[in-house]
Write a protein that holds these residues in place. Structure first.
Motif, short mmCIF file in Angstrom:
data_model
loop_
_atom_site.label_atom_id
_atom_site.label_comp_id
_atom_site.label_asym_id
_atom_site.label_seq_id
_atom_site.Cartn_x
_atom_site.Cartn_y
_atom_site.Cartn_z
N GLU A 270 -28.40 25.63 -37.86
CA GLU A 270 -28.42 24.74 -39.03
C GLU A 270 -27.62 23.48 -38.76
N LYS A 271 -26.50 23.62 -38.09
CA LYS A 271 -25.64 22.48 -37.77
C LYS A 271 -26.38 21.45 -36.93
N PHE A 272 -27.19 21.94 -35.97
CA PHE A 272 -27.90 21.03 -35.08
C PHE A 272 -29.35 20.79 -35.52
N ASN A 273 -29.70 21.29 -36.71
CA ASN A 273 -31.02 21.08 -37.30
C ASN A 273 -32.14 21.64 -36.43
N HIS A 274 -31.93 22.86 -35.91
CA HIS A 274 -32.93 23.52 -35.10
C HIS A 274 -33.58 24.67 -35.88
N PRO A 275 -34.88 24.79 -35.84
CA PRO A 275 -35.55 25.93 -36.50
C PRO A 275 -35.05 27.27 -35.95
N ILE A 276 -35.15 28.30 -36.78
CA ILE A 276 -34.68 29.64 -36.42
C ILE A 276 -35.89 30.58 -36.37
N ILE A 277 -35.96 31.38 -35.31
CA ILE A 277 -37.01 32.39 -35.17
C ILE A 277 -36.34 33.74 -34.94
N THR A 278 -36.70 34.74 -35.73
CA THR A 278 -36.14 36.08 -35.54
C THR A 278 -37.25 37.07 -35.24
N PHE A 279 -36.95 37.98 -34.31
CA PHE A 279 -37.85 39.08 -33.96
C PHE A 279 -37.23 40.39 -34.43
N ILE A 280 -37.95 41.09 -35.29
CA ILE A 280 -37.44 42.31 -35.91
C ILE A 280 -38.07 43.53 -35.25
N ASP A 281 -37.22 44.43 -34.77
CA ASP A 281 -37.70 45.67 -34.16
C ASP A 281 -36.56 46.68 -34.14
N THR A 282 -36.42 47.42 -35.23
CA THR A 282 -35.30 48.34 -35.35
C THR A 282 -35.65 49.54 -36.22
N PRO A 283 -35.17 50.73 -35.85
CA PRO A 283 -35.33 51.89 -36.73
C PRO A 283 -34.34 51.88 -37.88
N GLY A 284 -33.48 50.85 -37.93
CA GLY A 284 -32.49 50.72 -38.99
C GLY A 284 -31.16 50.25 -38.44
N ALA A 285 -30.31 49.74 -39.31
CA ALA A 285 -28.96 49.40 -38.90
C ALA A 285 -28.21 50.68 -38.51
N TYR A 286 -27.26 50.56 -37.58
CA TYR A 286 -26.55 51.75 -37.12
C TYR A 286 -25.78 52.38 -38.28
N PRO A 287 -26.00 53.69 -38.56
CA PRO A 287 -25.39 54.34 -39.73
C PRO A 287 -24.08 55.07 -39.42
N GLY A 288 -23.44 54.78 -38.29
CA GLY A 288 -22.24 55.51 -37.91
C GLY A 288 -21.04 55.19 -38.79
N LEU A 289 -20.06 56.07 -38.75
CA LEU A 289 -18.85 55.91 -39.55
C LEU A 289 -18.14 54.61 -39.22
N GLU A 290 -18.05 54.28 -37.93
CA GLU A 290 -17.34 53.07 -37.53
C GLU A 290 -18.03 51.82 -38.08
N ALA A 291 -19.37 51.86 -38.09
CA ALA A 291 -20.12 50.72 -38.61
C ALA A 291 -19.85 50.53 -40.10
N GLU A 292 -19.80 51.63 -40.84
CA GLU A 292 -19.51 51.54 -42.27
C GLU A 292 -18.08 51.07 -42.51
N GLU A 293 -17.16 51.53 -41.68
CA GLU A 293 -15.76 51.10 -41.83
C GLU A 293 -15.61 49.60 -41.58
N ARG A 294 -16.44 49.06 -40.70
CA ARG A 294 -16.34 47.63 -40.39
C ARG A 294 -17.22 46.77 -41.31
N GLY A 295 -17.84 47.39 -42.29
CA GLY A 295 -18.55 46.62 -43.32
C GLY A 295 -20.01 46.38 -43.04
N GLN A 296 -20.75 47.42 -42.70
CA GLN A 296 -22.18 47.28 -42.39
C GLN A 296 -22.94 46.69 -43.58
N GLY A 297 -22.71 47.27 -44.76
CA GLY A 297 -23.42 46.81 -45.95
C GLY A 297 -23.10 45.36 -46.28
#
Length: 320
Positions: A146-173
């Motif tokens: 956004e700073k350099f005014n460049h378009p963004i392209i994302t490729f989505i391929d995931t069975p889900g965000a990692y549901p581990g305890l550490e991920a939740e402790e670090r603020g996954q949601g």
């Protein structure tokens, strides 16, 4: 070549082809006519198999081990890709890759989930399941674009965000929710493409865009068929039924107006002709950027908010 269970007829034909070629090589005989007949039979069988795929079969195709992943498309579609690392808070998440690149000479930021092409790489990439630092890295790169005014392209391929305890402790949601808020308000064009699995918040965390597209044999829903089956029937045995009930295919999502476009795959799936798939996807991305670039930034944001605000529908049941 790996075959899925519903591709058994194809596997048998390819086995016949291999035996025929071995026999021809050993005995020095001309079997070209028979091979041509087998090739025609293979194409006919493939067409019949792929004419009316069930939702579960499309889920299987989206997970095919030979299916192209994010880094493959980056290599084939873009030039001058420079990968960027880290979220500047915890560490670099290998399940989320991204960096600056050029698309047909135009500078863009490309971001996507990467599963890994073998067992060792899948473990390193955490099977495409990003931790909070992965989503924070993605947001950092989006803000840079956004700073350099460049378009963004994302490729989505995931069975889900990692549901581990550490991920939740670090603020996954919180990390995913922050991305939803920030992506809606990005001033540059954002194009999101589901290239494989699109599960739950793990997909949505990089899935808010002006254009959201799905490859033909992909799926996009709040939960995987297996986990849905486990919750509703206390068993994975009903995953096929769950896939049907979830209405998760690209055709369903387009019908619900949850995605804007469906990008057609080669006959046999993206893994059958990956280079052809990359060419088709590149054409779609260039076309989409050319459509979005002339639109005023504030208008783009308003359109984005309106599009996602209108999603969803419900029925009211009268109380007797």
């Amino acid at each position: 070549m790996q075959f899925l269970d519903f591709e058994k007829p194809l596997e048998e034909l390819y086995a016949q082809m291999d035996k025929l070629k071995d026999m021809a090589a050993k005995n020095q005989v001309d079997v070209s006519a028979t091979i041509r007949e087998l090739e025609a039979s293979i194409e006919k069988t493939r067409t019949q198999l792929y004419e009316n795929l069930t939702p579960w079969q499309r889920v299987q195709l989206s997970r095919h081990p030979e299916r192209p992943y994010t880094l493959y498309y980056i290599e084939k579609i873009f030039t001058e890709f420079t990968e960027l690392y880290g979220d500047r808070q915890v560490k670099d998440d290998k399940a989320m890759v991204g960096g600056m690149a050029k698309l047909n000479g135009m500078p863009v930021m490309v971001i996507g989930q990467q599963k890994g092409i073998n067992t060792k790489m899948r473990q390193m990439r955490n099977f495409g399941m990003a931790n909070p630092e992965g989503y924070r890295k993605a947001l950092r790169l989006m803000k840079m674009a956004e700073k350099f005014n460049h378009p963004i392209i994302t490729f989505i391929d995931t069975p889900g965000a990692y549901p581990g305890l550490e991920a939740e402790e670090r603020g996954q949601g919180e990390a995913i929710a922050r991305n939803l808020f920030e992506m809606v308000n990005l001033k540059v064009p954002v194009i999101c493409v589901i290239i494989g699995e699109g599960a739950s918040g793990g997909a949505l965390g990089i899935g808010i865009g002006d254009k959201v597209a799905m490859l033909e044999n992909t799926w996009y829903t709040v939960i995987s068929p297996e986990n849905c089956s486990t919750i509703l029937w206390r068993s994975w045995d009903f995953k096929v039924k769950a896939a049907e009930q979830l209405r998760l295919t690209s055709k369903d999502m387009k019908g619900f107006n949850l995605v804007d476009d469906v990008v057609k795959e080669p006959l046999g799936g993206a893994h059958a002709k990956p280079e052809e798939m990359a060419v088709t996807l590149k054409e779609y991305l260039i076309k989409s950027i050319n459509e979005l670039t002339p639109i005023d930034a504030e208008q783009r944001i308003e359109d984005r908010i309106e599009k996602f605000s209108k999603m969803g529908f419900y029925d009211e049941v009268p109380v007797s």
